[in-house]
Design a protein around this motif. Structure first.
Motif, PDB file in Angstrom:
ATOM      1  N   GLY A 174       0.812  -1.226   0.000  1.00 50.11           N
ATOM      2  CA  GLY A 174       0.000   0.000   0.000  1.00 50.11           C
ATOM      3  C   GLY A 174       0.839   1.266   0.000  1.00 50.11           C
ATOM      4  O   GLY A 174       0.356   2.336  -0.345  1.00 50.11           O
ATOM      5  N   LEU A 175       2.118   1.164   0.400  1.00 55.70           N
ATOM      6  CA  LEU A 175       3.020   2.336   0.367  1.00 55.70           C
ATOM      7  C   LEU A 175       4.125   2.041  -0.650  1.00 55.70           C
ATOM      8  O   LEU A 175       3.891   2.076  -1.833  1.00 55.70           O
ATOM      9  N   GLY A 176       5.316   1.692  -0.162  1.00 55.87           N
ATOM     10  CA  GLY A 176       6.390   1.362  -1.101  1.00 55.87           C
ATOM     11  C   GLY A 176       6.063   0.158  -1.966  1.00 55.87           C
ATOM     12  O   GLY A 176       6.547   0.025  -3.089  1.00 55.87           O
ATOM     13  N   GLY A 177       5.203  -0.725  -1.443  1.00 55.57           N
ATOM     14  CA  GLY A 177       4.836  -1.937  -2.183  1.00 55.57           C
ATOM     15  C   GLY A 177       4.089  -1.634  -3.478  1.00 55.57           C
ATOM     16  O   GLY A 177       3.991  -2.489  -4.355  1.00 55.57           O
ATOM     17  N   SER A 206      10.084  11.161  -9.986  1.00 56.85           N
ATOM     18  CA  SER A 206       9.865  12.314  -9.099  1.00 56.85           C
ATOM     19  C   SER A 206       8.993  11.960  -7.912  1.00 56.85           C
ATOM     20  O   SER A 206       8.281  10.960  -7.931  1.00 56.85           O
ATOM     21  N   LYS A 207       9.045  12.839  -6.903  1.00 54.90           N
ATOM     22  CA  LYS A 207       8.171  12.688  -5.733  1.00 54.90           C
ATOM     23  C   LYS A 207       6.719  12.686  -6.225  1.00 54.90           C
ATOM     24  O   LYS A 207       6.390  13.393  -7.189  1.00 54.90           O
ATOM     25  N   ALA A 208       5.882  11.887  -5.579  1.00 59.64           N
ATOM     26  CA  ALA A 208       4.487  11.745  -6.011  1.00 59.64           C
ATOM     27  C   ALA A 208       3.824  13.105  -6.217  1.00 59.64           C
ATOM     28  O   ALA A 208       3.935  13.984  -5.362  1.00 59.64           O
ATOM     29  N   GLY A 221       3.131   8.728  -0.374  1.00 63.27           N
ATOM     30  CA  GLY A 221       3.421   8.258   0.983  1.00 63.27           C
ATOM     31  C   GLY A 221       4.614   7.326   1.053  1.00 63.27           C
ATOM     32  O   GLY A 221       4.824   6.659   2.067  1.00 63.27           O
ATOM     33  N   ALA A 222       5.392   7.280  -0.015  1.00 63.06           N
ATOM     34  CA  ALA A 222       6.548   6.372  -0.034  1.00 63.06           C
ATOM     35  C   ALA A 222       7.722   7.051  -0.761  1.00 63.06           C
ATOM     36  O   ALA A 222       8.243   6.530  -1.747  1.00 63.06           O
ATOM     37  N   THR A 223       8.089   8.206  -0.224  1.00 62.13           N
ATOM     38  CA  THR A 223       9.147   8.979  -0.885  1.00 62.13           C
ATOM     39  C   THR A 223      10.484   8.244  -0.862  1.00 62.13           C
ATOM     40  O   THR A 223      11.270   8.353  -1.798  1.00 62.13           O
ATOM     41  N   ILE A 224      10.726   7.478   0.179  1.00 67.90           N
ATOM     42  CA  ILE A 224      12.037   6.812   0.271  1.00 67.90           C
ATOM     43  C   ILE A 224      12.132   5.684  -0.771  1.00 67.90           C
ATOM     44  O   ILE A 224      13.151   5.541  -1.450  1.00 67.90           O
ATOM     45  N   THR A 225      11.062   4.918  -0.918  1.00 69.62           N
ATOM     46  CA  THR A 225      11.051   3.884  -1.964  1.00 69.62           C
ATOM     47  C   THR A 225      11.184   4.542  -3.341  1.00 69.62           C
ATOM     48  O   THR A 225      11.936   4.067  -4.195  1.00 69.62           O
TER      49      THR A 225
HETATM   50  C1  LIG Z   1       4.527   1.371   9.026  1.00 71.98           C
HETATM   51  C2  LIG Z   1       5.137   2.281   8.007  1.00 71.98           C
HETATM   52  C3  LIG Z   1       5.553   1.766   6.810  1.00 71.98           C
HETATM   53  C4  LIG Z   1       6.149   2.582   5.837  1.00 71.98           C
HETATM   54  N1  LIG Z   1       6.567   2.033   4.657  1.00 71.98           N
HETATM   55  C5  LIG Z   1       7.166   2.828   3.751  1.00 71.98           C
HETATM   56  C6  LIG Z   1       7.644   2.285   2.519  1.00 71.98           C
HETATM   57  O1  LIG Z   1       7.495   1.101   2.197  1.00 71.98           O
HETATM   58  N2  LIG Z   1       8.286   3.132   1.682  1.00 71.98           N
HETATM   59  C7  LIG Z   1       8.480   4.453   1.956  1.00 71.98           C
HETATM   60  O2  LIG Z   1       9.093   5.158   1.166  1.00 71.98           O
HETATM   61  N3  LIG Z   1       8.003   4.984   3.101  1.00 71.98           N
HETATM   62  C8  LIG Z   1       7.363   4.216   4.000  1.00 71.98           C
HETATM   63  N4  LIG Z   1       6.890   4.753   5.155  1.00 71.98           N
HETATM   64  C9  LIG Z   1       6.939   6.212   5.313  1.00 71.98           C
HETATM   65  C10 LIG Z   1       8.326   6.690   5.608  1.00 71.98           C
HETATM   66  O3  LIG Z   1       8.602   6.442   6.927  1.00 71.98           O
HETATM   67  C11 LIG Z   1       8.419   8.188   5.292  1.00 71.98           C
HETATM   68  O4  LIG Z   1       7.585   8.880   6.147  1.00 71.98           O
HETATM   69  C12 LIG Z   1       7.959   8.456   3.890  1.00 71.98           C
HETATM   70  O5  LIG Z   1       8.779   7.771   2.980  1.00 71.98           O
HETATM   71  C13 LIG Z   1       7.977   9.910   3.566  1.00 71.98           C
HETATM   72  O6  LIG Z   1       7.246   9.994   2.387  1.00 71.98           O
HETATM   73  P1  LIG Z   1       6.163  11.111   2.109  1.00 71.98           P
HETATM   74  O7  LIG Z   1       6.935  12.390   2.128  1.00 71.98           O
HETATM   75  O8  LIG Z   1       5.641  10.758   0.777  1.00 71.98           O
HETATM   76  O9  LIG Z   1       5.132  11.003   3.188  1.00 71.98           O
HETATM   77  C14 LIG Z   1       6.311   3.956   6.107  1.00 71.98           C
HETATM   78  C15 LIG Z   1       5.881   4.473   7.338  1.00 71.98           C
HETATM   79  C16 LIG Z   1       5.314   3.654   8.266  1.00 71.98           C
HETATM   80  C17 LIG Z   1       4.886   4.261   9.575  1.00 71.98           C
END
Ligand SMILES: Cc1cc2nc3c(=O)[nH]c(=O)nc-3n(C[C@H](O)[C@H](O)[C@H](O)COP(=O)(O)O)c2cc1C
Length: 272
Positions: A174-177, A206-208, A221-225
């Motif tokens: 649902g996030l990085g997946g 790019s960032k979403a 919600g997955a900027t790091i991925t």
């Molecule tokens: C339980 C949990 C799982 C997360 N899984 C991911 C992930 O798979 N990939 C990712 O980039 N961020 C994940 N995040 C969010 C990161 O911690 C970080 O907040 C996010 O990458 C920042 O992205 P944003 O600026 O789009 O919110 C997760 C956060 C939580 C609390």
């Protein structure tokens, strides 16, 4: 009076016998099923290669559809040339296993933007789908929690993107997946430019919500991925990845038509 069997010794003996029987059973299953597991892993990889080329395999035998459409070539990443086999572990394109490369067949990285653990293999296998004019490159790199393993498909003439797939990762569903969702993957079929005419990597993930024309929109919600995907794509298309192969072959093909050491030449030659 009958002797009771309910003794401490008997309890230990029964437990020991049960443990031995179970461990023999588990070990035998693991050993016995190993070759089948390996076969399934290979089959899964082939399915991913077919799917990144948009080849339908739902109504047929995966192995024969793969054999009909895909050719594998071993590439020396340092020179960008084909290789028959790796020099030390003697692996070929048909039987290549990254984990079985010799230590001498890796390069130590001073910079490791894709998070490959400080070293990169000197040889990789690329796949060619001639009818579709596509090259498939294996790619991998670190996301937030895990290493993402996948394939990137490029147009064999101009190296624009034709598809992507990530077949193994441990990012959050649902996030990085979402890296493996249709919404994300479909963007890679839109023929985005990857290299400029000088071979410089120009693709951007790019960032979403911030992607402009020609860029790939990242995961909400997955900027790091998302950043992980951006870095690994740039790495594998760049000078330390498949750059010498891609750029070198383009230049060689322009200079020497039908150069048999060039995939681009090979494909174009066969299509003439
Ligand atoms: C339980 C949990 C799982 C997360 N899984 C991911 C992930 O798979 N990939 C990712 O980039 N961020 C994940 N995040 C969010 C990161 O911690 C970080 O907040 C996010 O990458 C920042 O992205 P944003 O600026 O789009 O919110 C997760 C956060 C939580 C609390």
């Amino acid at each position: 009076m009958a002797k009771t069997r309910d003794t401490v010794l008997n309890t230990f003996l029964t437990t020991a016998v049960l443990c031995i029987v179970c461990s023999v059973f588990v070990s035998a299953s693991a050993v016995g099923l190993k070759s089948r597991q390996e076969l399934n892993k290979q089959l899964d990889k082939k399915k991913n290669i077919l799917s990144v080329c948009q080849i339908d395999f739902s109504n047929g035998d995966v192995q024969s559809i793969y054999d009909e459409n895909i050719q594998a070539y071993l590439v020396d990443l340092q020179t960008g040339f084909y290789a028959e086999q790796t020099p030390d572990s003697k692996q070929t394109a048909a039987k290549f296993d990254l984990s079985k490369l010799a230590d001498s067949e890796f390069k130590t990285l001073t910079e490791d933007p894709a998070g490959l653990g400080g070293r990169r293999e000197n040889f990789e296998v690329i796949y060619v789908f001639q009818k579709g004019n596509q090259l498939v490159l294996p790619i991998r790199g670190k996301g937030l929690w895990s290493t993402l393993w996948g394939f990137l498909s490029l147009d064999a003439n101009d190296f624009t993107t034709r598809g992507i797939t990530f077949y193994a990762h441990g990012e959050t569903p649902g996030l990085g997946g979402e890296v493996d969702s249709d919404a994300f993957k479909n963007q890679w079929m839109e023929e985005n430019a990857t290299l400029d005419k000088d071979g410089k990597v120009i693709i951007e993930v790019s960032k979403a919500g911030q992607a402009v024309e020609g860029e790939i929109d990242g995961l909400a919600g997955a900027t790091i991925t998302t950043q992980g995907v951006d870095k690994l794509i740039k790495y594998w298309l760049g000078p330390d990845g498949f750059g010498p192969f891609l750029v070198g072959n383009t230049k060689k093909f322009q200079a020497v038509a039908k150069n048999e050491r060039s995939v681009v030449g090979l494909i174009s030659g066969l299509q003439d």
